[in-house]
Design a protein around this motif. Structure first.
Motif, mmCIF file in Angstrom:
data_model
loop_
_atom_site.group_PDB
_atom_site.id
_atom_site.type_symbol
_atom_site.label_atom_id
_atom_site.label_comp_id
_atom_site.label_asym_id
_atom_site.label_seq_id
_atom_site.Cartn_x
_atom_site.Cartn_y
_atom_site.Cartn_z
ATOM 1 N N VAL A 28 -8.059 33.234 -14.608
ATOM 2 C CA VAL A 28 -6.968 34.137 -14.266
ATOM 3 C C VAL A 28 -7.157 35.429 -15.037
ATOM 4 O O VAL A 28 -7.269 35.434 -16.262
ATOM 5 N N TRP A 29 -7.184 36.534 -14.322
ATOM 6 C CA TRP A 29 -7.407 37.846 -14.911
ATOM 7 C C TRP A 29 -6.140 38.671 -14.772
ATOM 8 O O TRP A 29 -5.679 38.946 -13.659
ATOM 9 N N GLY A 30 -5.565 39.055 -15.896
ATOM 10 C CA GLY A 30 -4.433 39.969 -15.878
ATOM 11 C C GLY A 30 -4.950 41.396 -15.861
ATOM 12 O O GLY A 30 -5.114 42.013 -16.915
ATOM 13 N N GLY A 85 -1.480 43.424 -12.352
ATOM 14 C CA GLY A 85 -1.337 42.271 -11.471
ATOM 15 C C GLY A 85 -2.195 41.129 -11.970
ATOM 16 O O GLY A 85 -2.857 41.226 -13.011
ATOM 17 N N LEU A 86 -2.205 40.044 -11.255
ATOM 18 C CA LEU A 86 -2.991 38.865 -11.606
ATOM 19 C C LEU A 86 -3.968 38.553 -10.482
ATOM 20 O O LEU A 86 -3.593 38.548 -9.308
ATOM 21 N N ALA A 87 -5.212 38.317 -10.852
ATOM 22 C CA ALA A 87 -6.249 37.918 -9.902
ATOM 23 C C ALA A 87 -6.888 36.632 -10.392
ATOM 24 O O ALA A 87 -6.985 36.403 -11.600
ATOM 25 N N THR A 88 -7.314 35.803 -9.467
ATOM 26 C CA THR A 88 -7.970 34.542 -9.818
ATOM 27 C C THR A 88 -9.428 34.609 -9.403
ATOM 28 O O THR A 88 -9.740 34.832 -8.225
ATOM 29 N N LEU A 89 -10.307 34.427 -10.385
ATOM 30 C CA LEU A 89 -11.745 34.403 -10.120
ATOM 31 C C LEU A 89 -12.176 32.946 -10.047
ATOM 32 O O LEU A 89 -12.074 32.207 -11.033
ATOM 33 N N PRO A 90 -12.635 32.494 -8.880
ATOM 34 C CA PRO A 90 -12.931 31.071 -8.705
ATOM 35 C C PRO A 90 -14.101 30.623 -9.564
ATOM 36 O O PRO A 90 -15.052 31.366 -9.800
ATOM 37 N N ALA A 91 -14.010 29.392 -10.042
ATOM 38 C CA ALA A 91 -15.092 28.825 -10.861
ATOM 39 C C ALA A 91 -16.334 28.575 -10.018
ATOM 40 O O ALA A 91 -17.459 28.670 -10.510
ATOM 41 N N THR A 92 -16.145 28.260 -8.749
ATOM 42 C CA THR A 92 -17.272 28.013 -7.848
ATOM 43 C C THR A 92 -17.001 28.690 -6.518
ATOM 44 O O THR A 92 -15.842 28.858 -6.111
ATOM 45 N N PRO A 317 -11.569 28.330 -19.722
ATOM 46 C CA PRO A 317 -11.656 29.616 -20.408
ATOM 47 C C PRO A 317 -10.284 30.238 -20.606
ATOM 48 O O PRO A 317 -9.343 29.973 -19.851
ATOM 49 N N PHE A 318 -10.164 31.085 -21.642
ATOM 50 C CA PHE A 318 -8.922 31.801 -21.867
ATOM 51 C C PHE A 318 -8.622 32.720 -20.685
ATOM 52 O O PHE A 318 -9.547 33.242 -20.050
ATOM 53 N N PRO A 319 -7.345 32.962 -20.379
ATOM 54 C CA PRO A 319 -7.035 34.014 -19.398
ATOM 55 C C PRO A 319 -7.630 35.351 -19.848
ATOM 56 O O PRO A 319 -7.661 35.658 -21.042
ATOM 57 N N ALA A 320 -8.113 36.124 -18.900
ATOM 58 C CA ALA A 320 -8.731 37.423 -19.204
ATOM 59 C C ALA A 320 -7.652 38.490 -19.246
ATOM 60 O O ALA A 320 -6.926 38.689 -18.274
ATOM 61 N N LEU A 321 -7.560 39.180 -20.401
ATOM 62 C CA LEU A 321 -6.515 40.181 -20.588
ATOM 63 C C LEU A 321 -7.085 41.410 -21.260
ATOM 64 O O LEU A 321 -7.986 41.306 -22.100
ATOM 65 N N GLY A 322 -6.540 42.579 -20.910
ATOM 66 C CA GLY A 322 -7.158 43.818 -21.332
ATOM 67 C C GLY A 322 -6.480 44.573 -22.445
ATOM 68 O O GLY A 322 -7.096 45.428 -23.051
ATOM 69 N N ARG A 323 -5.221 44.286 -22.743
ATOM 70 C CA ARG A 323 -4.545 45.098 -23.749
ATOM 71 C C ARG A 323 -4.120 44.286 -24.964
ATOM 72 O O ARG A 323 -4.445 44.626 -26.084
ATOM 73 N N GLU A 419 0.721 31.885 -15.240
ATOM 74 C CA GLU A 419 -0.024 31.581 -14.017
ATOM 75 C C GLU A 419 -1.172 30.613 -14.299
ATOM 76 O O GLU A 419 -1.445 29.707 -13.494
ATOM 77 N N THR A 420 -1.843 30.781 -15.418
ATOM 78 C CA THR A 420 -2.938 29.862 -15.757
ATOM 79 C C THR A 420 -2.417 28.446 -15.949
ATOM 80 O O THR A 420 -3.021 27.477 -15.468
ATOM 81 N N LEU A 421 -1.299 28.295 -16.642
ATOM 82 C CA LEU A 421 -0.715 26.959 -16.810
ATOM 83 C C LEU A 421 -0.269 26.388 -15.470
ATOM 84 O O LEU A 421 -0.425 25.180 -15.209
ATOM 85 N N ARG A 422 0.298 27.229 -14.617
ATOM 86 C CA ARG A 422 0.721 26.744 -13.298
ATOM 87 C C ARG A 422 -0.457 26.182 -12.522
ATOM 88 O O ARG A 422 -0.336 25.150 -11.847
ATOM 89 N N GLN A 423 -1.614 26.842 -12.619
ATOM 90 C CA GLN A 423 -2.784 26.390 -11.879
ATOM 91 C C GLN A 423 -3.431 25.157 -12.495
ATOM 92 O O GLN A 423 -3.953 24.304 -11.775
#
Length: 508
Positions: A28-30, A85-92, A317-323, A419-423
Motif C-alpha cells: 500500500v502506497w500513500g 491518495g492510496l494505491a496498491t501495488l500487487p505482489a504478483t 513490507p511496511f506501507p510506503a509513505l513519503g512524508r 488500509e494495509t491492515l484492512r487488506q
C-alpha cells in the motif's frame, strides 16, 4: 506555453524483497505531493498501476511547503495545490516474469482540459531467497539457553561513546542467545569504522551498510527483513540508549501466553547521564490495549519493545509513505490487530535524550495542549484568513506547519496504515465478532472516503477508555483539518496563478 510544476513526495521504495517465510503481501502506497499549472487547477489526480486506477482522495489540499519552489520558478504562490491518495501495488502480476518491475504512473487532469502523465517511480519486486541472508549456519548458534532473539538496530552517524555504551549494554544481557542485526543508513566513513570497531570482537553483531540514506522508517524495515527464520522474538534498538541487563529476559517473560508484543518503561537521561525523568510515560496517558487507541496515538516506543517474530508476516513490507511515518507506530498497530500487548511499568533501561534524536521524549502537555487546540479551533477562520498573506506565512511558518502541514501528513500515514491492515488481517471467523467490529471501527476513522472531519469528530466523542493522548491527537488532527480546509477554500477564491517560464519536476 503553460507548463506544470510537480513535486511527488518520496516514499515509494525501489525494491520490495519478500521474506521466504512471509506471504506475498501487496504494497500500500500513500502517494502525496503537489502540482500547479498557470491558469488552471487540479481537477483529478490518479495513480495507475498495472491497469488499475487509484484516484486521489485529497485534492487541492493546502501545501505550505510548495511556496518556496513556486517562487523559485517565478510562479505566484498557490496554497491549494496538494493531493494525496492510496494505491496498491500487487505482489504478483498474472503472466509477469519473475522479478519484473512495477512502473506506476501519475495522471493529472486540469481545469483547462489538459491531461498529463508522469512516471511515478519503479518498484522491483524481488523473488524471496531460499533462506534469509542472516540465517544461522549449522553449529553457529549464539551461546545460551532459551529462544533466539533478533535485535534490529538502525544506525546513522552515531556518537561513538554512546554507541559503544549501547553495544556494551546489549553484550551484558542475562539472556545471551541473541544476534544484533545492525542496519547502517549510509554513515560517513569515520562513523562506519567506529561501528565496525565497536562490534568486531563479537560475532553476534552483524553490521550492514546501506549505499543510500533511506530514513529511519525504511532502515528499520530493511533490518527486520534480515531477521532469520530461527528467531522466535525480535527486539528493536536505538543506537545510543542503554539497556538494563535483564531487559531481554523480562520482555520475553512478559510476552509468554497470548501476548504478541511487550514493552517496558524507560528512564530518560541526557547525554551526560543526568536523569531528566524517571519514566518515559508520565501517567501512561496513552492506551496500548486497543487498535482504536494505537492507530490514533501510539503508546509503544520501539526501542523499549520485543515482539514475536511471527508478527513480521503481517508487518512486512511496511506501507510506503513519503512524508512522515514511524516504524514503531506501524508495528504497534500490527500487534494490536493480531493480539494482546503487554506493558511492564518498571524501567528496563535509559532513553538518552539529545539534540540529534530522530524523535525524542517530550513532557506530555495535558490541559495546556487542550487549551491551545480549543483556541486554535475557535480562531480557525482568522488563521485561515491570515495564511493568505505571504508576510504572515513567513512569520508564522512554524505554527502553521504544526497546525496544518503536520496533521495533513499524519492523516495520510494513518490512512495507509488502516488500509494495509484492512487488506492483510482476515476476519477472525471463530466467533470473535466483537474483535472484527472493533477493528472495523478503528480503521474506518482513517480509511479514504467522504467527510474525514466528521469521522474524526465521531472518534473524538466516541465513548470508551482510549486515554487522554487519543483525545489530544484526535482534536489536533480535527483542528488541523478544519484550518486547512478553510485556508484552501479561501485560496481557491483567488484566480489560478499566472504563467511562468520553464517546466520542472521538483526533486526531493
Amino acid at each position: 506555453m503553460p507548463s506544470t510544476l510537480l513535486h511527488l513526495d518520496p516514499g515509494l521504495p525501489s525494491r520490495v524483497a519478500p521474506r521466504c517465510d512471509t506471504p506475498g503481501h501487496d504494497l500500500v502506497w500513500g502517494f502525496s505531493g503537489w502540482a500547479c499549472r498557470p491558469g488552471a487547477r487540479l481537477r483529478a489526480a490518479v495513480v495507475t498501476v498495472a491497469g488499475t486506477r487509484f484516484p486521489a482522495t485529497g485534492l487541492n489540499t493546502v501545501r505550505l511547503d510548495a511556496e518556496a519552489a513556486q517562487n523559485r520558478h517565478g510562479l505566484t504562490p498557490d496554497l491549494a495545490c496538494g493531493f494525496w491518495g492510496l494505491a496498491t501495488l500487487p505482489a504478483t502480476l498474472p503472466g509477469a516474469r519473475a522479478g519484473e518491475a512495477l512502473r506506476p504512473v501519475l495522471v493529472l487532469e486540469w481545469t483547462d482540459g489538459t491531461r498529463e502523465e508522469w512516471p511515478a517511480g519503479t518498484v522491483a519486486v524481488e523473488e524471496p531467497a531460499a533462506a534469509s541472508n542472516d540465517a544461522l549456519p549449522h553449529g553457529d548458534a549464539p551461546p545460551g539457553d532459551g529462544p533466539l532473539v533478533a535485535i534490529a538496530m538502525a544506525t546513522y552517524n552515531p556518537d561513538p561513546a554512546l554507541f559503544r555504551a549501547q553495544v556494551d549494554s546489549i553484550r551484558s544481557q542475562t539472556h545471551e542467545r541473541w544476534i544484533c542485526l545492525i542496519e547502517d543508513d549510509g554513515s560517513n566513513d569515520a562513523h562506519w569504522r567506529d561501528i565496525l570497531e565497536a562490534t568486531s570482537d563479537d560475532g553476534r553483531f552483524r553490521p550492514v551498510r546501506n549505499g543510500v540514506n533511506l530514513g529511519f522508517y525504511r532502515n528499520f524495515e530493511r533490518a527486520l527483513g534480515r531477521v532469520p527464520a530461527e528467531a522466535e522474538f525480535v527486539a528493536l534498538a536505538d543506537q545510543d540508549d542503554r539497556w538494563a541487563p535483564g531487559r531481554l529476559a523480562a520482555l520475553i517473560a512478559a510476552v509468554q501466553g497470548d501476548a504478541v508484543l511487550a514493552f517496558g518503561n524507560m528512564r530518560v537521561v541526557d547525554g551526560t547521564g543526568r536523569v531528566v525523568s524517571e519514566t518515559f510515560w508520565p501517567g501512561l496517558d496513552s492506551r496500548h490495549d486497543s487498535l482504536d487507541a494505537l492507530l490514533m496515538a501510539n503508546a509503544v516506543t520501539g526501542c523499549a519493545c520485543l515482539f514475536r517474530a511471527s508478527l513480521l508476516r503481517l508487518a512486512l513490507p511496511f506501507p510506503a509513505l513519503g512524508r512522515i511515518a514511524y516504524h514503531d507506530h506501524w508495528i504497534a498497530c500490527c500487534a494490536a490487530a493480531e493480539g494482546r500487548i503487554a506493558y511492564l511499568p518498571q524501567s528496563l533501561g535509559d532513553y538518552v535524550q539529545h539534540g540529534s534524536n530522530s524523535l525524542g521524549y517530550r513532557r506530555r502537555p495535558g490541559l495546556r495542549l487542550a487549551a491551545k487546540l480549543a483556541a486554535s479551533l475557535a480562531l480557525a477562520p482568522a488563521l485561515a484568513l491570515a495564511a493568505q498573506s505571504t508576510t504572515t506565512r513567513r512569520r508564522l511558518a512554524g505554527p502553521l506547519h504544526l497546525l496544518v502541514g503536520l496533521p495533513d501528513a499524519e492523516l495520510v500515514c494513518r490512512a495507509a496504515f488502516a488500509e494495509t491492515l484492512r487488506q492483510r488481517v482476515p476476519p477472525c471467523g471463530d466467533g470473535r465478532d466483537r474483535d472484527d467490529e472493533a477493528r472495523r471501527t478503528a480503521t474506518a476513522t482513517f480509511l479514504p472516503g467522504p467527510h474525514p472531519g466528521r469521522r474524526l469528530l465521531a472518534a473524538l466523542v466516541r465513548r470508551g477508555p482510549r486515554g487522554r493522548a487519543f483525545r489530544g491527537v484526535a482534536a489536533r488532527l480535527f483542528t488541523g483539518l478544519a484550518i486547512g480546509r478553510l485556508t484552501g477554500l479561501l485560496a481557491r477564491l483567488h484566480p489560478p496563478p499566472a504563467s511562468h517560464t520553464g517546466s520542472a519536476r521538483e526533486q526531493s
